[in-house]
Motif scaffolding. Structure first.
Motif, PDB file in Angstrom:
ATOM      1  N   ALA A 502      28.971  35.566  57.634  1.00 38.38           N
ATOM      2  CA  ALA A 502      29.652  36.637  56.905  1.00 38.38           C
ATOM      3  C   ALA A 502      30.953  37.067  57.576  1.00 38.38           C
ATOM      4  O   ALA A 502      31.991  37.149  56.899  1.00 38.38           O
ATOM      5  N   PRO A 503      30.976  37.341  58.890  1.00 35.84           N
ATOM      6  CA  PRO A 503      32.259  37.700  59.503  1.00 35.84           C
ATOM      7  C   PRO A 503      33.288  36.570  59.422  1.00 35.84           C
ATOM      8  O   PRO A 503      34.481  36.828  59.200  1.00 35.84           O
ATOM      9  N   PHE A 504      32.833  35.343  59.567  1.00 37.08           N
ATOM     10  CA  PHE A 504      33.775  34.217  59.522  1.00 37.08           C
ATOM     11  C   PHE A 504      34.416  34.101  58.147  1.00 37.08           C
ATOM     12  O   PHE A 504      35.646  33.986  58.021  1.00 37.08           O
ATOM     13  N   VAL A 505      33.601  34.122  57.088  1.00 36.38           N
ATOM     14  CA  VAL A 505      34.128  33.940  55.737  1.00 36.38           C
ATOM     15  C   VAL A 505      34.990  35.143  55.322  1.00 36.38           C
ATOM     16  O   VAL A 505      36.116  34.976  54.825  1.00 36.38           O
ATOM     17  N   LEU A 506      34.462  36.345  55.527  1.00 39.28           N
ATOM     18  CA  LEU A 506      35.217  37.535  55.118  1.00 39.28           C
ATOM     19  C   LEU A 506      36.504  37.678  55.909  1.00 39.28           C
ATOM     20  O   LEU A 506      37.558  38.027  55.352  1.00 39.28           O
ATOM     21  N   GLY A 507      36.440  37.437  57.210  1.00 38.61           N
ATOM     22  CA  GLY A 507      37.647  37.522  58.021  1.00 38.61           C
ATOM     23  C   GLY A 507      38.685  36.506  57.585  1.00 38.61           C
ATOM     24  O   GLY A 507      39.886  36.812  57.516  1.00 38.61           O
ATOM     25  N   SER A 508      38.226  35.294  57.274  1.00 42.41           N
ATOM     26  CA  SER A 508      39.168  34.248  56.847  1.00 42.41           C
ATOM     27  C   SER A 508      39.823  34.607  55.520  1.00 42.41           C
ATOM     28  O   SER A 508      41.051  34.496  55.361  1.00 42.41           O
ATOM     29  N   VAL A 509      39.028  35.029  54.536  1.00 44.81           N
ATOM     30  CA  VAL A 509      39.569  35.359  53.218  1.00 44.81           C
ATOM     31  C   VAL A 509      40.541  36.534  53.316  1.00 44.81           C
ATOM     32  O   VAL A 509      41.648  36.493  52.757  1.00 44.81           O
ATOM     33  N   VAL A 510      40.139  37.584  54.032  1.00 47.65           N
ATOM     34  CA  VAL A 510      41.016  38.751  54.144  1.00 47.65           C
ATOM     35  C   VAL A 510      42.302  38.391  54.885  1.00 47.65           C
ATOM     36  O   VAL A 510      43.404  38.805  54.497  1.00 47.65           O
ATOM     37  N   LEU A 511      42.185  37.620  55.940  1.00 48.96           N
ATOM     38  CA  LEU A 511      43.380  37.235  56.692  1.00 48.96           C
ATOM     39  C   LEU A 511      44.313  36.386  55.842  1.00 48.96           C
ATOM     40  O   LEU A 511      45.550  36.553  55.888  1.00 48.96           O
ATOM     41  N   LEU A 512      43.752  35.460  55.017  1.00 53.81           N
ATOM     42  CA  LEU A 512      44.579  34.626  54.151  1.00 53.81           C
ATOM     43  C   LEU A 512      45.280  35.462  53.089  1.00 53.81           C
ATOM     44  O   LEU A 512      46.504  35.324  52.877  1.00 53.81           O
ATOM     45  N   VAL A 513      44.542  36.353  52.421  1.00 55.65           N
ATOM     46  CA  VAL A 513      45.157  37.200  51.386  1.00 55.65           C
ATOM     47  C   VAL A 513      46.190  38.129  52.005  1.00 55.65           C
ATOM     48  O   VAL A 513      47.267  38.363  51.434  1.00 55.65           O
ATOM     49  N   HIS A 514      45.878  38.660  53.173  1.00 53.66           N
ATOM     50  CA  HIS A 514      46.816  39.551  53.853  1.00 53.66           C
ATOM     51  C   HIS A 514      48.106  38.798  54.200  1.00 53.66           C
ATOM     52  O   HIS A 514      49.220  39.332  54.018  1.00 53.66           O
ATOM     53  N   ALA A 515      47.966  37.563  54.692  1.00 52.52           N
ATOM     54  CA  ALA A 515      49.153  36.771  55.035  1.00 52.52           C
ATOM     55  C   ALA A 515      49.982  36.468  53.791  1.00 52.52           C
ATOM     56  O   ALA A 515      51.223  36.574  53.810  1.00 52.52           O
ATOM     57  N   LEU A 516      49.330  36.099  52.679  1.00 54.42           N
ATOM     58  CA  LEU A 516      50.075  35.838  51.450  1.00 54.42           C
ATOM     59  C   LEU A 516      50.777  37.095  50.957  1.00 54.42           C
ATOM     60  O   LEU A 516      51.931  37.033  50.480  1.00 54.42           O
ATOM     61  N   ALA A 517      50.081  38.261  51.040  1.00 59.14           N
ATOM     62  CA  ALA A 517      50.703  39.498  50.579  1.00 59.14           C
ATOM     63  C   ALA A 517      51.939  39.847  51.389  1.00 59.14           C
ATOM     64  O   ALA A 517      52.936  40.339  50.833  1.00 59.14           O
ATOM     65  N   GLN A 518      51.899  39.577  52.680  1.00 62.97           N
ATOM     66  CA  GLN A 518      53.046  39.909  53.522  1.00 62.97           C
ATOM     67  C   GLN A 518      54.167  38.868  53.433  1.00 62.97           C
ATOM     68  O   GLN A 518      55.348  39.206  53.537  1.00 62.97           O
ATOM     69  N   LEU A 519      53.795  37.583  53.238  1.00 64.62           N
ATOM     70  CA  LEU A 519      54.802  36.521  53.186  1.00 64.62           C
ATOM     71  C   LEU A 519      55.332  36.252  51.788  1.00 64.62           C
ATOM     72  O   LEU A 519      56.280  35.460  51.630  1.00 64.62           O
TER      73      LEU A 519
END
Length: 568
Positions: A502-519
């Protein structure tokens, strides 16, 4: 004196023939003389102390005569053979006449003194004296006369006290009202404790510490009902009277009610006083809730909403009820196993009721803007801490239920705050609640090795990351952008380090969406700065590269999927 001499003559065979005539003549003379003088004083006035100057001696003579007749024993000849008792001149007849005299005396006091309440200078003192007198008579008769006729007389005296209370209250003579309600309420309580042989065991009988616990179930319930009525009579009128005006009375009632509830909860486990435990607990808790509620309700009617007075009444009341619940839980471990679970459930029920009551009181108070943020912070933080503490320290089913009630209350408070736009930023309350959920999930994983991380950690991680991520999709301050990236990375690394899915999947998805939102602004800028056919060519090259090594990429994807699914 003639009536007393006649009553005393019943025990002497020589003077027995003169007993009844002496009693009848003496009693008649007392009643006629006193009634004539009292009627004249009440009719013509003034009804001053001359009322008591005639009433009290006549009352004492009648009571003394009746008491002597009640206590008289059958006449026994010197030969040792009891004389046959006739229907007219027997012990039962004398006792009935004795009780009748005492009743007539009490009714005479009631009628005369209530009739004299119209004389203003002495009215308050007379009303208070009447109530106290009948209260004392009720307890005294139950203490010294355990017969059925004595019980009837005692309850008649209490009824007379209630009538005196009503008559005095109708003329506004009890200032404060506690001068009338407390004596009668305490008389009810003391009378039942005497009847149950908890106080003042019968003369010559040994007292037992197990008296209260050994009562039959029906008698125990009857005593408890009357005890609850007495305690309610002593407290609830003050509760109603304290709903407005100065704060002194409601503060005193709140303290007294809370102390009564806590002491009652502790008495539930006492072998002698357990019969008083539940009535004291129930009346104490109800009086606390009623006192605080009557002071809180008017606060919601103000245009701006409840001020800080809300917490000034709510928090002490909640603390007293919570302490009562803790007392019940403590008592549950010190009583027989058959009754222990019910007492423990009652204690936990009070604790959960406190949590629900706080949220129901505080959620509508968020309309008062100056304190809305502070209320949200205090309540959500406290409930989150309570949830985590109970989850960590109490693994019992009731403890789990109490923990989840605290969590649900915190979530409800959070939802009420979000609906009103407080606090800003929302992370001030979402993060503490999320941390409590994550820590409790971590504790659950340690206690249950077979548990999966999704059920234990996913709710807390979603609450920790998703609100900030949704706000991050629009314009966000720098602290949120940096903080979300750091937290998402930490969650991802935690999942990798501890092999938790759960931490691996959620952290990965949130980090990816966060990176796309900022970039995304830079991606859009780059797309518009280059000819479109160049992007088409780059895409074609990538497709060709993937197709050239298609089988190997499929194997790589399967390997990654298997490794992720193998995580806990």
């Amino acid at each position: 004196m003639l009536a007393l001499a006649g009553a005393a003559a019943f025990g002497r065979a020589r003077w027995a023939p003169l007993a009844w005539p002496a009693v009848f003549v003496g009693v008649t003379a007392i009643i006629v003389t006193a009634a004539g003088r009292l009627q004249a004083l009440l009719a013509t006035g003034p009804a001053d102390v001359r009322i008591e100057a005639w009433l009290l001696p006549a009352t004492l003579l009648l009571v003394a005569t009746g008491g002597r007749l009640i206590a008289a024993t059958p006449v026994t000849p010197t030969h040792g053979v009891p004389a046959p008792a006739s229907p007219v001149d027997g012990p039962a007849t004398r006792r009935i006449f004795g009780y009748t005299l005492v009743g007539v005396a009490l009714l005479g006091v009631l009628g005369t003194e209530t009739g004299a309440l119209g004389f203003a200078p002495y009215a308050p003192g007379r009303a208070i004296a009447l109530v106290v007198l009948f209260a004392l008579v009720h307890v005294a008769v139950l203490r010294f006369d355990r017969s059925r006729a004595g019980a009837v007389l005692a309850w008649l005296a209490l009824a007379a006290g209630l009538l005196s209370l009503v008559a005095g209250a109708g003329r506004d003579l009890f200032t404060p009202i506690e001068l009338g309600t407390i004596p009668l309420g305490l008389a009810l309580v003391a009378g039942q404790l005497v009847t149950a042989r908890i106080l003042g065991a019968p003369l010559g009988a040994p007292a037992s510490r197990q008296t209260g616990a050994a009562l039959p179930a029906s008698a125990r319930l009857r005593h408890q009902a009357v005890l609850a009525a007495g305690l309610a009579l002593a407290l609830l009128p003050s509760t109603v009277a304290g709903s407005d005006g100065t704060v002194l009375r409601p503060v005193l009632v709140l303290v007294a009610s809370g102390a009564l509830g806590i002491v009652g909860a502790l008495l539930v486990a006492h072998p002698r006083w357990s019969v008083l435990g539940w009535p004291a607990t129930l009346v104490g808790v109800f009086a606390v809730l009623a006192t605080a509620g009557l002071r809180l309700l008017p606060l919601y009617g103000t245009p701006s909403g409840p001020t800080g007075q809300l917490e000034a009444w709510l928090l002490p009341a909640a603390g007293l009820v919570l302490a009562t619940g803790a007392g019940l839980v403590w008592s549950a471990g010190r009583i027989p196993a058959a009754a222990g679970p019910d007492v423990r459930r009652a204690g936990y029920g009070l604790a959960m009721g406190v949590v629900v009551g706080i949220v129901l009181a505080e959620a509508p108070a968020l309309q008062y803007d100056p304190l809305a943020t502070a209320r949200m912070l205090v309540i959500v933080w406290l409930l989150s801490a309570a949830y985590l503490a109970v989850f960590a320290l109490d693994p019992s089913p009731l403890g789990r239920l109490r923990a989840w009630v605290s969590l649900a209350a915190a979530a409800a408070m959070l939802g009420a705050g979000v609906a009103r736009g407080v606090p800003d930023p929302v992370e001030l309350v979402s993060v503490p609640l999320a941390v409590a959920l994550v820590v409790s999930g971590w504790l659950h994983l340690g206690r249950s090795p077979a548990s999966r991380s999704w059920g234990a950690l996913a709710p807390g991680l979603l609450l920790l990351l998703v609100p900030s991520l949704l706000l991050d999709l629009t314009a966000s301050p720098l602290w949120r952008v940096v903080g979300l990236g750091i937290v998402a990375t930490a969650v991802l690394l935690l999942g990798v380090r501890r092999k938790l899915q759960a931490p691996f999947v959620l952290g990965s998805v949130v980090l990816l969406v966060h990176a796309l939102a900022q970039l995304w602004p830079w991606i859009a800028l780059a797309y518009t700065a280059v000819y479109w056919w160049l992007w088409l060519g780059i895409g074609g090259v990538l497709l060709i590269a993937l197709a050239a090594r298609y089988e190997q990429r499929i194997q790589n994807l399967k390997a990654v999927a298997l490794r992720v699914s193998a995580l806990r």
